[in-house]
Design an enzyme around this catalytic site. Sequence first.
Site, PDB file in Angstrom:
ATOM      1  N   CYS A  12      49.065  38.398  37.778  1.00 39.34           N
ATOM      2  CA  CYS A  12      48.430  37.905  36.553  1.00 39.34           C
ATOM      3  C   CYS A  12      49.083  38.617  35.369  1.00 39.34           C
ATOM      4  O   CYS A  12      50.190  39.155  35.497  1.00 39.34           O
ATOM      5  CB  CYS A  12      46.912  38.084  36.592  1.00 39.34           C
ATOM      6  SG  CYS A  12      46.367  39.807  36.697  1.00 39.34           S
ATOM      7  N   ASN A  15      47.131  42.755  35.528  1.00 39.56           N
ATOM      8  CA  ASN A  15      46.880  43.366  36.845  1.00 39.56           C
ATOM      9  C   ASN A  15      45.634  44.265  36.835  1.00 39.56           C
ATOM     10  O   ASN A  15      45.557  45.249  37.560  1.00 39.56           O
ATOM     11  CB  ASN A  15      48.116  44.130  37.355  1.00 39.56           C
ATOM     12  CG  ASN A  15      48.074  44.517  38.834  1.00 39.56           C
ATOM     13  OD1 ASN A  15      48.643  45.533  39.240  1.00 39.56           O
ATOM     14  ND2 ASN A  15      47.396  43.749  39.669  1.00 39.56           N
ATOM     15  N   CYS A  17      42.361  42.390  36.205  1.00 38.12           N
ATOM     16  CA  CYS A  17      41.224  41.480  36.423  1.00 38.12           C
ATOM     17  C   CYS A  17      41.498  40.504  37.568  1.00 38.12           C
ATOM     18  O   CYS A  17      40.993  40.678  38.683  1.00 38.12           O
ATOM     19  CB  CYS A  17      40.890  40.700  35.150  1.00 38.12           C
ATOM     20  SG  CYS A  17      40.371  41.741  33.770  1.00 38.12           S
ATOM     21  N   ARG A  18      42.303  39.476  37.297  1.00 34.86           N
ATOM     22  CA  ARG A  18      42.430  38.388  38.277  1.00 34.86           C
ATOM     23  C   ARG A  18      43.216  38.767  39.522  1.00 34.86           C
ATOM     24  O   ARG A  18      42.767  38.510  40.646  1.00 34.86           O
ATOM     25  CB  ARG A  18      43.063  37.161  37.603  1.00 34.86           C
ATOM     26  CG  ARG A  18      42.176  36.538  36.571  1.00 34.86           C
ATOM     27  CD  ARG A  18      42.940  35.587  35.690  1.00 34.86           C
ATOM     28  NE  ARG A  18      43.916  36.298  34.861  1.00 34.86           N
ATOM     29  CZ  ARG A  18      44.824  35.729  34.091  1.00 34.86           C
ATOM     30  NH1 ARG A  18      44.900  34.412  34.048  1.00 34.86           N
ATOM     31  NH2 ARG A  18      45.648  36.461  33.365  1.00 34.86           N
ATOM     32  N   SER A  19      44.416  39.341  39.349  1.00 32.44           N
ATOM     33  CA  SER A  19      45.219  39.607  40.559  1.00 32.44           C
ATOM     34  C   SER A  19      44.638  40.726  41.426  1.00 32.44           C
ATOM     35  O   SER A  19      44.729  40.625  42.658  1.00 32.44           O
ATOM     36  CB  SER A  19      46.702  39.826  40.244  1.00 32.44           C
ATOM     37  OG  SER A  19      46.922  40.922  39.396  1.00 32.44           O
ATOM     38  N   ASP A 127      41.590  33.435  32.512  1.00 30.97           N
ATOM     39  CA  ASP A 127      41.600  34.853  32.144  1.00 30.97           C
ATOM     40  C   ASP A 127      40.200  35.260  31.657  1.00 30.97           C
ATOM     41  O   ASP A 127      39.725  34.719  30.662  1.00 30.97           O
ATOM     42  CB  ASP A 127      42.633  35.027  31.027  1.00 30.97           C
ATOM     43  CG  ASP A 127      42.806  36.477  30.618  1.00 30.97           C
ATOM     44  OD1 ASP A 127      41.981  37.310  31.021  1.00 30.97           O
ATOM     45  OD2 ASP A 127      43.767  36.754  29.890  1.00 30.97           O
TER      46      ASP A 127
END
Length: 160
Positions: A12, A15, A17-19, A127
């Site tokens: 993401c 690195n 939050c999402r990934s 995001d």
Amino acid sequence: MAEPELRVLLVCLGNICRSPAAHGVLVHQLAQAGLAGRVAVDSAGTGDWHVGRPPDPRMLSAAQQRGYDLSPLRARQVCAADFDEYDYILAMDNSNLVDLRALAGASRAHIALFLSFGDTALREVPDPYYGGDEGFVEVLELVEAGSRGLIARLKQDLPA
Ligand code: 4NP
């Protein structure tokens, strides 16, 4: 322990939050599927702002509530060697995908959207950084579905 047969990098922007969420969920589901030792997983960001930091506290908390411990993870930036080492490099959104393709050179890695293997209504993981707590729950729901789809694909690549 034998070497992993496949390597998956989840990417993401930051690195944090999402990934990391996708990382924790995919590792959890691979273990449930009996594939823990056969598939290596890591995550990284296209940006370097948060390198060395743990996941965002909101992501840590939302993940903890669903049974995932993301606390050992630390942010790192995508690097040139990743394009040689990983079989799948999977982007959380289209912007991440464009950035990865620009860095990929002659990589033989399969570079795609993380949600492209499943049946989610969305193809991008939104995001959550500037939004409310519900955005972090949505990320987890999406990456749970995305990981199921990805594992179905990885099983096709792995010899029985
Ligand atoms: P991520 O979220 O890409 O899912 O880790 C973000 C983290 C940090 C920022 C943006 C998105 N930021 O602008 O610092």
